[in-house]
Enzyme design. Structure first.
Site, PDB file in Angstrom:
ATOM      1  CB  SER A  16      -1.144  -0.158   1.291  1.00  0.00           C
ATOM      2  OG  SER A  16      -0.059   0.033   2.397  1.00  0.00           O
ATOM      3  CG  HIS A  27     -42.705  20.206 -10.648  1.00  0.00           C
ATOM      4  ND1 HIS A  27     -42.692  19.025 -10.184  1.00  0.00           N
ATOM      5  CD2 HIS A  27     -43.645  21.176  -9.804  1.00  0.00           C
ATOM      6  CE1 HIS A  27     -43.696  18.203  -9.154  1.00  0.00           C
ATOM      7  NE2 HIS A  27     -44.107  19.614  -8.690  1.00  0.00           N
ATOM      8  CB  SER A  50     -16.801  23.337 -29.697  1.00  0.00           C
ATOM      9  OG  SER A  50     -16.709  23.008 -30.521  1.00  0.00           O
ATOM     10  CE  LYS A  75     -21.193  24.362 -27.503  1.00  0.00           C
ATOM     11  NZ  LYS A  75     -22.464  23.668 -27.007  1.00  0.00           N
ATOM     12  CG  ASN A  95     -19.075  24.089 -24.564  1.00  0.00           C
ATOM     13  OD1 ASN A  95     -20.549  24.357 -24.734  1.00  0.00           O
ATOM     14  ND2 ASN A  95     -18.680  23.866 -24.910  1.00  0.00           N
ATOM     15  CD  GLU A 153     -20.370  20.518 -19.100  1.00  0.00           C
ATOM     16  OE1 GLU A 153     -21.212  20.971 -19.924  1.00  0.00           O
ATOM     17  OE2 GLU A 153     -19.326  21.040 -19.941  1.00  0.00           O
ATOM     18  CD  GLN A 207      -2.874  -2.704   1.994  1.00  0.00           C
ATOM     19  OE1 GLN A 207      -2.524  -2.788   2.527  1.00  0.00           O
ATOM     20  NE2 GLN A 207      -2.782  -2.864   0.973  1.00  0.00           N
ATOM     21  CE  LYS A 257      -4.459   1.963   3.811  1.00  0.00           C
ATOM     22  NZ  LYS A 257      -5.262   1.707   4.864  1.00  0.00           N
TER      23      LYS A 257
HETATM   24  N1  ARG Z   1      -0.853  -1.802   4.711  1.00  0.00           N
HETATM   25  C1  ARG Z   1      -1.528  -1.902   5.864  1.00  0.00           C
HETATM   26  C2  ARG Z   1      -2.808  -1.323   5.619  1.00  0.00           C
HETATM   27  O1  ARG Z   1      -3.467  -0.203   4.979  1.00  0.00           O
HETATM   28  C3  ARG Z   1      -1.747  -2.355   7.264  1.00  0.00           C
HETATM   29  C4  ARG Z   1      -1.665  -3.014   7.980  1.00  0.00           C
HETATM   30  C5  ARG Z   1      -1.561  -3.999   7.475  1.00  0.00           C
HETATM   31  N2  ARG Z   1      -1.533  -4.875   9.193  1.00  0.00           N
HETATM   32  C6  ARG Z   1      -1.624  -6.267   8.382  1.00  0.00           C
HETATM   33  N3  ARG Z   1      -1.836  -7.325   9.748  1.00  0.00           N
HETATM   34  N4  ARG Z   1      -1.103  -7.103   7.231  1.00  0.00           N
HETATM   35  O2  ARG Z   1      -4.121  -1.750   5.942  1.00  0.00           O
END
Ligand code: ARG
Length: 459
Positions: free
Chosen positions: A24, A157, A278, A284, A286, A291, A323, A326
């Site tokens: 990660s 409406h 455009s 145009k 836009n 948007e 994980q 994030k």
């Molecule tokens: N990179 C992991 C996460 O974001 C950290 C926690 C990892 N824990 C484990 N037991 N592998 O969730």
């Protein structure tokens, strides 16, 4: 992968591709400052509890400080050979101070560590959010104040309904943003809880002072169940939900401004800087930026649904599925922060075609409800009045006239209860004046609300 923190039990190295898939670091490196902050607090507590010596504690803490500064200054590039940010920081620490660095992880697991880091991230994101929402609210108040005398059609409406003040319309978004801001603030009491001390899932055999760590890191409380603390991400979901609702509001506002900038409405001129042309149609202009805000709303909803779905089948406690929280969280935060920023910028430059707005209330029988109210004041029930006015409108449509263009004789054809004083009730420009009740679109009410609103926003 370099510097695995769990290699002891394994005979074979895992495959390079698998390693990458598992890692990660590519996204959680953004947590480095929180990770180090948490480690410093943990370490200070370990020393105070006599689990490590004071001297060991200070050496670890000063090395952690150096690592933080090194990363900040770009002298310690994030090496994506490591599995995640926790492993990276721990490995650099050990490189710096040797085996002593290995003591930092006493009484801790990456499971409670990552829960801590994400909580710190969300807490900071909420405080950034508060500022950004306030900026946008300020832009709205300024605009509303400058256009207090502008009347425009209000719609239901998307059909013209009743005249309203442009200021009232703009302040409606102020109120939405106020609730958005409250949603984030109120969630803080659930975010701001220390999970550290839960270790992997069961707590730890070491005599940790969790209250001390909580205090050090500015948490309001400590978690009360180690299994819950490492396994839930409901606080991230709350953030994503509050963000989704906020994006929904921004999207509706964008949609209105897109409509208003169309030739058909012609209520606003968007600054050139917020539009594009455009490649084929030279005429145009836009409204791409609006948007995009509308479009990015879908992406933020996606993050909410994706994490809800990720979480729904997980057995207790930590599972690697988590994980995935994030990227959803970071992208939602980046997206909404960008949108708020851009929107506030746009509002500072937007130009309202107030003449077009004023003109637009003259057509469409926007004073019909007022005529019905007038008849009620002359003694009819509202249902009778509604029926009569319906017929008046039908007649007027037939005559190709607006209500205020009808003569008293013509009106008398419907009921004798209509008198000469009806005309001020038929003038669409005067309808707002009669709506100074609290929350209404009357100029006095709106003015007071603007003043209150200004006082509600920290300057
Ligand atoms: N990179 C992991 C996460 O974001 C950290 C926690 C990892 N824990 C484990 N037991 N592998 O969730």
């Amino acid at each position: 992968m370099a510097g695995k923190t769990w290699g002891g039990r394994f005979k074979e190295d895992i495959n390079e591709k698998v390693d990458r898939f598992n890692a990660s670091i590519g996204f959680d490196h953004r947590l480095y400052a929180f990770d180090i902050e948490g480690s410093i607090a943990h370490c200070r507590m370990l020393a105070k509890q006599g689990i490590i010596t004071e001297e060991e504690g200070s050496r670890i803490i000063s090395a952690l400080g150096e690592i933080k500064r090194g990363i900040e200054r770009g002298e310690l590039p994030i090496n994506d050979d490591y599995e995640d940010i926790h492993t990276l920081v721990e490995n650099i620490l050990i490189e710096k101070i040797g085996a002593l660095g290995e003591k930092l992880h006493i009484g801790r697991s990456r499971n409670d560590q990552v829960a801590l880091d994400v909580r710190l991230y969300v807490r900071e994101a909420i405080s950034r959010m508060a500022r950004l929402i306030h900026d946008l609210q300020k832009s709205l108040i300024d605009l509303a104040e400058r256009h207090l005398d502008v009347i425009m059609p209000g719609y239901t409406h998307l059909q013209p309904a009743q005249p309203v003040l442009l200021a009232h319309h703009l302040m409606a978004y102020f109120e939405m943003l106020k609730r958005d801001s409250q949603r984030f603030q109120e969630s803080l009491k659930r975010v701001n809880i220390l999970p550290l001390g839960s270790a992997a899932l069961a707590g730890t055999t070491f005599d940790l002072d969790r209250e001390m760590v909580a205090k050090e890191l500015g948490f309001d409380d400590i978690s009360t169940n180690s299994m819950d603390a490492v396994s839930d991400r409901d606080f991230v979901l709350e953030y994503l939900f509050a963000t989704s609702v906020l994006m929904m509001h921004l999207s509706r506002f964008s949609e209105e401004m897109i409509l208003w900038s169309s030739r058909e409405f012609g209520f606003i001129n968007l600054p050139d800087a917020f539009c594009t042309g455009s490649s084929i149609m030279p005429q145009k202009k836009n409204p791409d930026i609006l948007e995009l805000i509308r479009g990015k709303t879908g992406r933020v909803y996606g993050h909410l649904i994706s994490l809800l779905t990720t979480m729904k089948g997980l057995p207790m406690t930590y599972n690697k599925d988590m994980q995935e929280d994030k990227e959803a969280l970071f992208d939602a935060a980046d997206t909404v922060e960008n949108c708020l920023d851009i929107m506030a910028l746009l509002l500072r430059q937007i130009v309202f075609n107030t003449d077009r707005m004023k003109k637009a209330i003259e057509k469409g029988y926007l004073a019909a409800t007022d005529l019905a109210d007038y008849l009620v004041k002359k003694g009819m029930t509202f249902r009778q009045a509604h029926e009569v006015v319906g017929k008046v409108v039908l007649f007027a449509i037939d005559q190709k006239k607006e209500l205020h263009e009808l003569t008293l004789e013509e009106l008398h054809g419907f009921t004798r209860q209509i008198k000469e004083d009806v005309f001020e009730w038929l003038d669409p420009a005067l309808t707002v004046q009669r709506r100074n009740l609290p929350g209404g679109t009357g100029p006095e009410t709106v003015k007071i609300r603007i003043q209150q609103a200004r006082a509600e926003i920290p300057s």
